[in-house]
Every structure is written in structure tokens, then in C-alpha cells.
Design an enzyme around this catalytic site. Structure first.
Site, mmCIF file in Angstrom:
data_model
loop_
_atom_site.group_PDB
_atom_site.id
_atom_site.type_symbol
_atom_site.label_atom_id
_atom_site.label_comp_id
_atom_site.label_asym_id
_atom_site.label_seq_id
_atom_site.Cartn_x
_atom_site.Cartn_y
_atom_site.Cartn_z
ATOM 1 N N ASP A 149 0.853 -1.184 0.000
ATOM 2 C CA ASP A 149 0.000 0.000 0.000
ATOM 3 C C ASP A 149 0.896 1.243 0.000
ATOM 4 O OD1 ASP A 149 -2.263 1.592 0.052
ATOM 5 O OD2 ASP A 149 -3.236 0.457 1.654
ATOM 6 N N GLU A 191 -10.382 6.748 4.823
ATOM 7 C CA GLU A 191 -9.302 6.173 5.620
ATOM 8 C C GLU A 191 -9.283 6.732 7.046
ATOM 9 O OE1 GLU A 191 -5.688 4.915 3.458
ATOM 10 O OE2 GLU A 191 -6.367 6.292 1.899
#
Length: 613
Positions: free
Chosen positions: A278, A480
């Protein structure tokens, strides 16, 4: 893969220099690399993150996109290597090709899970693949197959359900939709993410610690991966989170966990595609930095999303191999996997730009599909009668005079949420959306503009008589960790909706029924709002075609609510996670329809604290 293909890959790998191999393993972000540098450093893939567009212009046209993607793809094929290796372009296409202006945005996963319709998700996957192909890209960083168990998590809306069985079915359907035959002109690579356990972190903290035992991690968090692998997913993205095996082992970031990445995913589950990190996540591995992490290479990651400091990453990784800190066999294995995926995708023989969809404006949109998805993704939680012996307030038949209140009614940003044109989605205005329909516009279309009055603050109710009030309220967009509800701390708006409650108090109890539609990225405490609503709809994040909900509220053409909760709905502003029965107002799978209703009586209202224990 055929034996001939594997032999072809082995021959290519054998003819590559170490620098060329590490280049294939490196994935910079387009803001920090030029096409010439792709050529110079033998880069294997690039990405554009949320909020990254051609020339950093949110309003970039489709031709701007295709011109940019082609320039990078062409550069990759002009290196001095004996065999030219095609480039992969990755994009966060998580509910449609959501970074591209003019694309249809579908409901976020939390709503799609409530639809309980894998065939619908397959079709959304196919439509998203076409939209990604339209800009000349070949890799979607989707679907998320996390099993979210705590609504405090800022990524809760990226999860289909708290039920691992539902997650498995829906995730596999999206994988099949995105990938199709894998190598066709309308197929893109899918990504199962984030491996593994990001939906089960303690207190719902993004990038936090998963305390599950090995058995629970495999049974619950692993469910989506088994199904995605069975569906043929070609890439897996690793999670920012860590895992402790129920406290038996020290916290260790997943990006450095060889036991899970190589031992479980690659060896035990026989995954032969590529594993990607990521965004800059390797810097969280103990002993690593954003541009140097031999631990992550040795753990089994094949492609490294090092957005900005990619040159330093290449130099450091080359040095690690030469010093023996990373075995050459690990590098060869990573590059073999990367080339295998590129070959399976047909990129060696058919460049992405050769697809007839590249540059096709029509491929960006599928409004009828998005309308269907929006209608199926919302859940009717309350539908009471306004007067004794009367019928339930919904469906609200055409011909009524309606007052619409709440800022969400005419806000594309609120109905689409995060990962919509920009990363957080909170800096968008309606002018940024060139296709779609807000709920207000849909209500005007269905009931007639003359019968619909819009008063965001509800003050117009005192000036005229209406047959019904429709209140559209909810969370502000987030993505997020910035959407995390951290406790103990002052409660976020998402936990209590104080301003929206004031609005409901202003319009309820005034002799007019109130229908409330809530946009939210999670199930949340709303008992006080539900009590002030004759009908209450959990709208979640319905995407760019929220106007389709107007047809549903009116019951036009036989339409009815079919969505059922894929998460339990809480009765407390301070849930402890895990959907405990004592903290549940509506159980998972609850939902009403016009023909199968039931009165919701007055709910116990809690005094919402300033912080939770």
C-alpha cells in the site's frame, strides 16, 4: 499459464539486469515520475492516487487522461532491454472509475452489501472495468474484502458486510466483473485488499492492531481472500495493519510478515499472482524507511508503491541484493510474478491503448446501472403511519407538495462520499460532477418542480403548508484514517449528528410527516433522529445517481425497498465493536418493504456524551 509462457517469462528474467528487475518491482506515483524516467529506470508500473490527475487538474478531460496514460505506456516500451515489458497503470477505482470527472460513481460497498445481489456487483465490476479501460489504465485497486466489525473505522464503508459469507460472495463477484476473461479489451486486473485483517483492528483504528487469534483471522478476515482467489484475482494488496495472534506474538506490521504473505497467501493458498504494497506503507515496518525495507521484500511483496522516493528505493534495494540482505531468488520470484500477471492480462500482445474502449466517453458512464444499484443499496428502517388507522407514509405518491430540507439533498459530495474525484471527497462542489442526479433533482423530476420546495434549514415550513417533509442529512465525506471515530475523544459528527438533530426538531411535530434519508459511511446511533421521523431510510453512500431514490420513495413502476442491513445498527453512541446484541437496535439483515412493514415504536434516547469510555 502454459509451459511455453512460463518458459518465455524465465527467459526474459534471465536476460535482465538487477537494476531492470528492481525497476519492474517499483511503482511510483505519476506526480513524481515522468515518462522519460519510466524509460530510464525500467519502471514496471505507475499509479495515480486519490486526488491525482493529468497536470493535477481535477477537471481533466478523457483525452487528457488517454494522452497521459499512453505517454507512460509508450515510454516503457522504448527501453534498451532486449525484450520490452509493458507497463501497468493502477488506479483506485473503488466505486466506478471515481478519480475521473464524468465517470459514473456507484454506491460504496456498504450499500452494495445491503443489496445482497452478487449479480448486480458483477455488472458493476464489468462497468467499472470499461471505465478504467476508457482512460487507458489496466489495473483497479479493488475490491476491498475486509470484514468490518467496528463502525468507528474510517474505512467502514469500504466493507460489504460484517458477515464474512456476504463479503466472500460480493468480493468474488466484483473480481469476476473487473477481470472478465483477464485478457480481453474490456478487462482490468482486480486487487483483493487489504491482506489481512484490516477490518478487525482494535477500536476500529485504521492502520491499527488486529487482536484476533489465528483461527479467527483465517475464518473471518480470510473469507474474502479465499473467494477472491477462487475467482482468479491476479493481485493482492497488503494491509497497513498488524496482527498479534491473540496477543501471542509482538505486534508486527503486515508488510513485514513473511509468515502470512509468503507462508499463507503464496504457499498455502497457492496464489501465483503479484503482491503489492500500500501507499508508502513499508515505512511502518520496524527498522524500515519509506525508501528502504529489505524486510518487506523478503516477506514476499513483489511490487512496491513508493510514491515519491522511488529512485532511492531502487538504489537501496539494489545495494541490499548485492550485500546479500535480499537473495536474488526472491527478486527473480517477484519479477516472474509481475511478468506472469502482465502476460495473463494480454499486455505483451495487446497494448492497453489498442482497446476500442480507450478514449470512449460512453464507457465512463452507465447511469441506468447506477440508478438500479442506488435503489437496491438503501434500507428502509422505519415506515410508520402518520395518523391513526392510516397507511404507512411511504410510498409517498406523486402529486404531494413536498418540503425538502437538509444540505445533503443537493450535494453530490455527501451522496458519493470519499474516494470521489478527490481522496477525501470533502472539497468537491456540484460543478465537479458532470453526470448524475442529486436526490433534490430526482424529487423535482418525480413530483414536479412546482411541488418541491427546497429549504436547507427547514425554516420554510413555517411559511406554507406541505404534505410531507423529506430531510436529507448525514456525514460529511471522509476516507481512511481521517474518518476514524477515535474514543475517548470528542465525538465526531458521524456519531451523533447534533446539527441534523436540531433540523429534525425544527420540522417534526408540526403536523406534517417527516421522511428522513441518512447518508453515512457506517451504521450509527440515530435513535433520536428516528423518533422524529415518520419514515427513516439508511441511504449509506448511494453514488452519483441518488436521484433514483426519489422513484423509490414514490413507489413508481412498482418499485419497493429490497435492501437489508449488512451490518447491525447500533442503539448506543458508544458501541464497543463486535455488534453485541445489547448494543444493537436493528439486527443485520433487517429491513422493511412496502408490503412487509411493521411499526417502529418510540426508541429509548440516550444522552450523547462528549466522549466515550
Amino acid at each position: 499459464m502454459s509451459t511455453a509462457d512460463e518458459e518465455r517469462i524465465a527467459k526474459i528474467v534471465a536476460g535482465m539486469t538487477l537494476e531492470q528487475k528492481i525497476g519492474q518491482m517499483t511503482q511510483p506515483e505519476i506526480r513524481w515520475i515522468t515518462p522519460d524516467q519510466v524509460r530510464q529506470y525500467y519502471i514496471g508500473s505507475v499509479l495515480n492516487g486519490g486526488g491525482s490527475w493529468p497536470e493535477m487538474n481535477k477537471h481533466a478531460s478523457l483525452s487528457d487522461w488517454t494522452r497521459l496514460t499512453k505517454s507512460y505506456a509508450t515510454a516503457a516500451m522504448e527501453t534498451d532491454m532486449p525484450t520490452h515489458i509493458p507497463l501497468l497503470w493502477g488506479i483506485d477505482a473503488v466505486h466506478g472509475n471515481n478519480n475521473v470527472m464524468g465517470s459514473t460513481l456507484y454506491p460504496h460497498n456498504i450499500g452494495l452489501g445491503a443489496a445482497h445481489d452478487p449479480e448486480l456487483l458483477f455488472r458493476i465490476g464489468r462497468a467499472t472495468a470499461r471505465a478504467v479501460r476508457a482512460i487507458g489504465a489496466s489495473w483497479a485497486f479493488a475490491p476491498t474484502v475486509a470484514v468490518s466489525r467496528d463502525a468507528r473505522w474510517g474505512r467502514a464503508y469500504e466493507s460489504f458486510s460484517s458477515d464474512p459469507v456476504e463479503v466472500a460472495k460480493d468480493g468474488a463477484a466484483v473480481v469476476r466483473g473487473l477481470q472478465g476473461s483477464i485478457s480481453g479489451p474490456d478487462d482490468v486486473l482486480a486487487t483483493a485488499k487489504h491482506f489481512v485483517g484490516d477490518g478487525g483492528t482494535a477500536r476500529g483504528q485504521d492502520q491499527g492492531d488486529n487482536l484476533a487469534t489465528a483461527n479467527a483471522l483465517a475464518r473471518v478476515d480470510g473469507a474474502g481472500y479465499y473467494a477472491a482467489l477462487d475467482a482468479g484475482v491476479q493481485t493482492v494488496m497488503v494491509s497497513y495493519s498488524s496482527w498479534t495472534d491473540g496477543g501471542k506474538i509482538p505486534f508486527g506490521k503486515m508488510h513485514g510478515d513473511r509468515t502470512l504473505v509468503t507462508g499463507v497467501l503464496k504457499d498455502r493458498l497457492h496464489f501465483d499472482g503479484l503482491v503489492v504494497s500500500d501507499w508508502n506503507a513499508i515505512e511502518q515496518v520496524p527498522g524500515c524507511t519509506v525508501d528502504h525495507c529489505p524486510q518487506a521484500v523478503n516477506a514476499g511483496i513483489d511490487v512496491f508503491m513508493v510514491s515519491e522516493k522511488w529512485k532511492e528505493f531502487i538504489a537501496n534495494t539494489v545495494a541490499d541484493v548485492r550485500a546479500g540482505r535480499i537473495p536474488m531468488s526472491r527478486i527473480n520470484n517477484a519479477v516472474t510474478r509481475i511478468l506472469r500477471v502482465k502476460m495473463r492480462a494480454g499486455l505483451f500482445d495487446h497494448p492497453v491503448a489498442s482497446s476500442p474502449l480507450t478514449g470512449d466517453q460512453a464507457a465512463l458512464t452507465d447511469r441506468p446501472l447506477a440508478r438500479e444499484a442506488a435503489r437496491k443499496s438503501v434500507v428502509l428502517l422505519k415506515n410508520n403511519s402518520f395518523k391513526t388507522s392510516a397507511s404507512p407514509i411511504l410510498p409517498l405518491r406523486v402529486g404531494k407538495r413536498i418540503l425538502v430540507v437538509g444540505g445533503g439533498a443537493d450535494s453530490f459530495a455527501e451522496q458519493t462520499g470519499g474516494w470521489s474525484l478527490t481522496w477525501q471527497g470533502d472539497d468537491n462542489v456540484n460543478a465537479d460532477f458532470t453526470t448524475g442526479e442529486t436526490l433534490l433533482a430526482g424529487l423535482r423530476r418525480v413530483y414536479g418542480a412546482a411541488n418541491v420546495t427546497y429549504s436547507p434549514d427547514g425554516t420554510a415550513l413555517a411559511k406554507a403548508q406541505y404534505d410531507a417533509v423529506i430531510a436529507v442529512i448525514g456525514e460529511t465525506p471522509h476516507a481512511e484514517y481521517k474518518g476514524d471515530v477515535r474514543w475517548p475523544a470528542p465525538l465526531a459528527e458521524s456519531a451523533s449528528y447534533p446539527e441534523q438533530l436540531k433540523l429534525l426538531k425544527r420540522v417534526s411535530g408540526k403536523g406534517v410527516p417527516v421522511v428522513t434519508v441518512l447518508y453515512s459511511g457506517r451504521p450509527t446511533y440515530t435513535s433520536d433522529i428516528i423518533n422524529r421521523s415518520t419514515a427513516f431510510v439508511a441511504g449509506f453512500l448511494p453514488g452519483s445517481e441518488a436521484g433514483a431514490l426519489a422513484d423509490l420513495l414514490a413507489g413508481r413502476k412498482g418499485l419497493d425497498f429490497s435492501g437489508r442491513l449488512s451490518f447491525a445498527w447500533p442503539n448506543t453512541a458508544c458501541p464497543t465493536g463486535g455488534e453485541l446484541a445489547s448494543e444493537t437496535l436493528f439486527k443485520r439483515d433487517y429491513g422493511l418493504s412496502y408490503h412487509h412493514g411493521g411499526t417502529v415504536h418510540h426508541l429509548a434516547e440516550l444522552s450523547v456524551p462528549r466522549s466515550c469510555p
